[in-house]
Design a protein around this motif. Structure first.
Motif, PDB file in Angstrom:
ATOM      1  N   ASP A  74      -0.565   1.523 -12.113  1.00  0.00           N
ATOM      2  CA  ASP A  74       0.464   1.965 -11.164  1.00  0.00           C
ATOM      3  C   ASP A  74      -0.032   3.052 -10.222  1.00  0.00           C
ATOM      4  O   ASP A  74       0.517   3.233  -9.142  1.00  0.00           O
ATOM      5  N   GLU A  75      -1.057   3.775 -10.612  1.00  0.00           N
ATOM      6  CA  GLU A  75      -1.572   4.878  -9.797  1.00  0.00           C
ATOM      7  C   GLU A  75      -2.608   4.427  -8.763  1.00  0.00           C
ATOM      8  O   GLU A  75      -2.685   4.983  -7.678  1.00  0.00           O
ATOM      9  N   GLY A  76      -3.450   3.459  -9.150  1.00  0.00           N
ATOM     10  CA  GLY A  76      -4.509   3.054  -8.229  1.00  0.00           C
ATOM     11  C   GLY A  76      -5.415   1.996  -8.822  1.00  0.00           C
ATOM     12  O   GLY A  76      -5.014   1.228  -9.692  1.00  0.00           O
ATOM     13  N   TYR A  77      -6.644   1.984  -8.370  1.00  0.00           N
ATOM     14  CA  TYR A  77      -7.624   0.975  -8.776  1.00  0.00           C
ATOM     15  C   TYR A  77      -8.950   1.653  -9.081  1.00  0.00           C
ATOM     16  O   TYR A  77      -9.236   2.758  -8.624  1.00  0.00           O
ATOM     17  N   ARG A  78      -9.761   0.955  -9.866  1.00  0.00           N
ATOM     18  CA  ARG A  78     -11.131   1.391 -10.171  1.00  0.00           C
ATOM     19  C   ARG A  78     -12.011   0.152 -10.154  1.00  0.00           C
ATOM     20  O   ARG A  78     -11.772  -0.787 -10.892  1.00  0.00           O
ATOM     21  N   SER A  87     -13.140   4.413  -7.026  1.00  0.00           N
ATOM     22  CA  SER A  87     -11.722   4.306  -7.333  1.00  0.00           C
ATOM     23  C   SER A  87     -10.906   4.895  -6.196  1.00  0.00           C
ATOM     24  O   SER A  87     -11.428   5.582  -5.316  1.00  0.00           O
ATOM     25  N   GLY A  88      -9.628   4.599  -6.233  1.00  0.00           N
ATOM     26  CA  GLY A  88      -8.724   5.127  -5.224  1.00  0.00           C
ATOM     27  C   GLY A  88      -7.290   5.026  -5.701  1.00  0.00           C
ATOM     28  O   GLY A  88      -6.983   4.299  -6.646  1.00  0.00           O
ATOM     29  N   ARG A  89      -6.432   5.765  -5.046  1.00  0.00           N
ATOM     30  CA  ARG A  89      -5.005   5.733  -5.368  1.00  0.00           C
ATOM     31  C   ARG A  89      -4.295   4.861  -4.342  1.00  0.00           C
ATOM     32  O   ARG A  89      -4.703   4.785  -3.185  1.00  0.00           O
ATOM     33  N   TRP A  90      -3.216   4.234  -4.787  1.00  0.00           N
ATOM     34  CA  TRP A  90      -2.482   3.349  -3.886  1.00  0.00           C
ATOM     35  C   TRP A  90      -1.950   4.099  -2.675  1.00  0.00           C
ATOM     36  O   TRP A  90      -1.920   3.555  -1.581  1.00  0.00           O
ATOM     37  N   ARG A  91      -1.561   5.347  -2.855  1.00  0.00           N
ATOM     38  CA  ARG A  91      -1.007   6.104  -1.717  1.00  0.00           C
ATOM     39  C   ARG A  91      -2.057   6.393  -0.645  1.00  0.00           C
ATOM     40  O   ARG A  91      -1.719   6.699   0.491  1.00  0.00           O
ATOM     41  N   ASP A  92      -3.336   6.309  -1.004  1.00  0.00           N
ATOM     42  CA  ASP A  92      -4.417   6.552  -0.043  1.00  0.00           C
ATOM     43  C   ASP A  92      -4.916   5.279   0.632  1.00  0.00           C
ATOM     44  O   ASP A  92      -5.765   5.341   1.519  1.00  0.00           O
ATOM     45  N   ASP A 138       4.317   0.920  -4.974  1.00  0.00           N
ATOM     46  CA  ASP A 138       3.951   2.270  -4.555  1.00  0.00           C
ATOM     47  C   ASP A 138       4.660   2.667  -3.263  1.00  0.00           C
ATOM     48  O   ASP A 138       5.049   3.818  -3.093  1.00  0.00           O
TER      49      ASP A 138
END
Length: 144
Positions: A74-78, A87-92, A138
């Motif tokens: 739910d926070e992001g991807y790796r 890795s990164g966050r969905w909000r970015d 997100d």
């Protein structure tokens, strides 16, 4: 959290050429040695066998090194691949691009950086659906 693993298909053409070189080298080596009785004439055949073995090793190493996996939550991807781990966050994430060939997904961040994930064709559909769902969640998008 989910994990998607991608492995490249076996390099059938390279494996076939490697086997052909090894067989041709063995036949040439045995034929020349049997015909002349001189063991030194087996060298060209042994060179072909060695080239076949080297091609086999190169094909196996290349296939094993080109593995990739992506972990989504739910926070992001790796993404882990031969380049390393990113890795990164969905909000970015500003956008996600699927290559026209369907074998590469690119995560584009708001700062302009890119994270590429190369996948074998046909295995990317479930990943695209899950990324879409997570990005929509997100951003607060719901079903219409």
């Amino acid at each position: 959290m989910s994990l998607h693993r991608f492995r490249p298909p076996l390099p059938i053409r390279a494996l076939s050429v490697a086997a052909g070189l090894a067989v041709a080298g063995a036949v040439l080596s045995v034929a020349l040695t049997a015909a002349t009785g001189n063991r030194w004439l087996a060298a060209p055949g042994l060179v072909l066998v060695a080239l076949g073995a080297a091609m086999l090793v190169a094909a196996v190493v290349t296939t094993s090194r080109n593995r990739a996996e992506i972990e989504l939550d739910d926070e992001g991807y790796r993404v882990r691949n031969r380049v390393g781990e990113r890795s990164g966050r969905w909000r970015d994430v500003s956008k996600v691009v699927l290559a026209q060939s369907g074998d590469r997904i690119t995560f584009v961040a708001k700062d302009g950086s890119h994270v590429h994930l190369v996948c074998p064709q046909g295995s990317v559909d479930a990943l695209v659906g899950e990324v879409t769902t997570l990005l929509n969640r997100d951003r607060g998008y719901g079903r219409i």
